[in-house]
Enzyme design. Structure first.
Site, mmCIF file in Angstrom:
data_model
loop_
_atom_site.group_PDB
_atom_site.id
_atom_site.type_symbol
_atom_site.label_atom_id
_atom_site.label_comp_id
_atom_site.label_asym_id
_atom_site.label_seq_id
_atom_site.Cartn_x
_atom_site.Cartn_y
_atom_site.Cartn_z
ATOM 1 N N LYS A 145 0.828 -1.212 0.000
ATOM 2 C CA LYS A 145 0.000 0.000 0.000
ATOM 3 C C LYS A 145 0.865 1.265 0.000
ATOM 4 C CE LYS A 145 -4.103 -2.130 0.845
ATOM 5 N NZ LYS A 145 -3.774 -3.553 1.000
HETATM 6 C C1 LIG Z 1 -4.481 -4.687 0.661
HETATM 7 C C2 LIG Z 1 -3.724 -5.963 0.693
HETATM 8 C C3 LIG Z 1 -4.024 -7.017 -0.194
HETATM 9 C C4 LIG Z 1 -5.175 -6.946 -1.163
HETATM 10 O O1 LIG Z 1 -4.969 -5.979 -2.161
HETATM 11 P P1 LIG Z 1 -6.203 -5.407 -3.017
HETATM 12 O O2 LIG Z 1 -5.640 -4.342 -3.857
HETATM 13 O O3 LIG Z 1 -7.188 -4.914 -2.004
HETATM 14 O O4 LIG Z 1 -6.750 -6.555 -3.782
HETATM 15 C C5 LIG Z 1 -3.213 -8.137 -0.156
HETATM 16 N N1 LIG Z 1 -2.200 -8.249 0.728
HETATM 17 C C6 LIG Z 1 -1.889 -7.276 1.592
HETATM 18 C C7 LIG Z 1 -0.752 -7.461 2.537
HETATM 19 C C8 LIG Z 1 -2.626 -6.088 1.598
HETATM 20 O O5 LIG Z 1 -2.325 -5.113 2.460
#
Ligand SMILES: *Cc1c(COP(=O)(O)O)cnc(C)c1O
Length: 462
Positions: A112
């Protein structure tokens, strides 16, 4: 470049406006009016460049005239300066034809950060220029919230509120939100699950009086700028393994469908991606949809990969928009059924389009744990539980082309699950080793729209 809503009833916006708006006023999500593409020569020219240079070239066509080239270069440079790895997104080989793309070297140890650090810089410049102040509200299952608090803390023109499900995030995730000391950053524990938090944010956006009163902005992956930032590492990874002269596949641990949708855009931009594989945990609405065509909500079952514990996958609406041949009426119709009847059946034509682009798989809790254990014992590589879901599903989809699994978080962000699987507790990187000693600041609230709106109004009036 102009931006349109998946539901077709909201104003058409510039990149700047779409970024500040988040959710469209018709409840839809913004998308670029057309998808820019790079020629094979342009893609070949990305191989070996610094991450920031690739980021500039890949994202530039989407931002129109919101920034000059110099401004945008500066934004990209500042966004990734705090990352703990020179490559930003290094590839590690797991097996003869299987690689993991490590996306966890940012300040909060999950992918993120790639988008949120960029958005922090984008907002900062735009708001300074407009001399405006906004309120960012973000729903999180853990990682988005910590990344948002980190990206926006201390910025002059922003208050940031993160709503997380009380007791359902890992201690590292919680502490990355609650130990931020800046006065403009607010951690809010909601008595509910992640879908409740996400629904509250959507309801705030649909409460136009509140939305306009506090100048609400969204940084969940409904914000197109988030998706945009994530397109970049598909290009760096694929070109370092031989694209555009060689096909590659990606497996993506998926929750809200933002990360894998960025892969779809990379493919539409010209990157030769053979398969995009959706990997889900036991909360498998997307896998069930790909198998049966029925997109039907069930209850969320908490798992050891909590950032994927979700049944309403917001960005899937963007995938549907293209699967339905860019028909906003069809999208609006299905989304109304999802809201009012708890589900819908994807049309045959759209199913065909989805299966052309995506494959899918799901793992049980036991399979996730045994994948962490097996990799640890056999290759010595430690996966976080989300990345392990990806690796397991990738192994079921290996072909002759290189497979790249996105490693979405650092194992130390989920130490309990990793220790339970391997017997070894993964250590935090040195730069955050004192996380458990810092004091926490958090407000607990009911799963109730007006209670949360009141809290926000009170805090920003200070
Ligand atoms: C947010 C997240 C996901 C999922 O990603 P999306 O874009 O919501 O599909 C997978 N793994 C981790 C560690 C995340 O923080």
């Amino acid at each position: 470049m102009r931006y349109i809503s998946t539901r077709g009833q909201a104003p058409v916006l510039t990149f700047e406006e779409a970024m500040l708006t988040g959710l469209a006023r018709d409840g839809g999500l913004y998308l670029p009016e057309w998808i820019p593409s790079l020629s094979a020569d342009e893609i070949a020219g990305l191989a070996g460049l610094p991450y920031e240079d690739v980021a500039f070239r890949v994202m530039r066509p989407f931002i129109g005239d919101t920034f000059t080239d110099d401004e945008f270069r500066g934004i990209v440079e500042r966004a990734y300066a705090e990352f703990g790895h020179a490559a930003r997104a290094p590839l590690v080989q797991l097996g003869s034809n299987h690689f993991v793309l490590e996306l966890f070297h940012g300040p909060t140890l999950a992918f993120k950060d790639f988008a949120m650090q960029l958005i922090g810089q984008l907002f900062q410049l735009v708001l300074e220029r407009r001399d405006e102040r906004i309120t960012i509200v973000c729903a999180t299952s853990g990682d988005t919230g910590s990344a948002a608090m980190e990206a926006f803390r201390g910025l002059d023109n922003v208050d940031v509120f993160t709503l997380f499900p009380e007791g359902r995030v890992s201690e590292v995730q919680q502490r990355q939100m609650t130990t931020v000391t800046e006065a403009n950053a607010h951690a809010v524990a909601v008595k509910g699950d992640f879908d409740d938090c996400q629904a509250l944010v959507k309801d705030m956006f649909n409460d136009f009086a509140f939305r306009d009163g506090v100048r609400l902005a969204g940084v969940n992956s409904i914000n197109f700028a988030r998706v945009l930032a994530q397109i970049v590492y598909y290009f760096t990874a694929a070109t370092s393994l031989g694209a555009p002269n060689r096909q590659v596949s990606f497996t993506v641990p998926t929750g809200n469908f933002g990360d894998i949708f960025a892969g779809y855009l990379a493919k539409r931009m010209g990157l030769p991606i053979e398969h995009l594989v959706i990997a889900t945990n036991q909360n498998d609405i997307l896998h069930r949809t790909l198998v049966s065509g029925a997109h039907t909500k069930e209850g969320v079952r908490p798992s050891i990969s909590p950032s994927m514990d979700i049944q309403v996958s917001s960005n899937f609406e963007r995938a549907l928009y293209y699967a339905y041949g860019e028909d906003p009426k069809a999208v609006a119709h299905e989304m109304a059924a999802l809201k009012n009847e708890g589900g819908f059946t994807v049309s045959q034509g759209a199913m065909h389009a989805l299966r052309d682009t995506y494959r899918s798989g799901r793992t049980s809790e036991e399979e996730t744990a045994s994948t962490i254990r097996a990799q640890h014992n056999v290759t010595g590589y430690t996966l976080c539980p989300h990345s392990a879901v990806g690796v397991k599903v990738a192994e079921e989809n290996l072909g002759s082309e290189p497979m790249i699994t996105l490693a979405t978080a650092h194992p130390a962000k989920f130490p309990d699950a990793v220790e339970a699987a391997t017997g070894t507790r993964p250590p935090l990187p040195n730069r955050m080793a004192d996380l458990y000693d810092r004091s926490e600041r958090v407000t607990s609230v009911a799963n109730d729209l007006s209670a949360i709106e009141d809290l926000i109004k009170e805090r920003i009036a200070r």
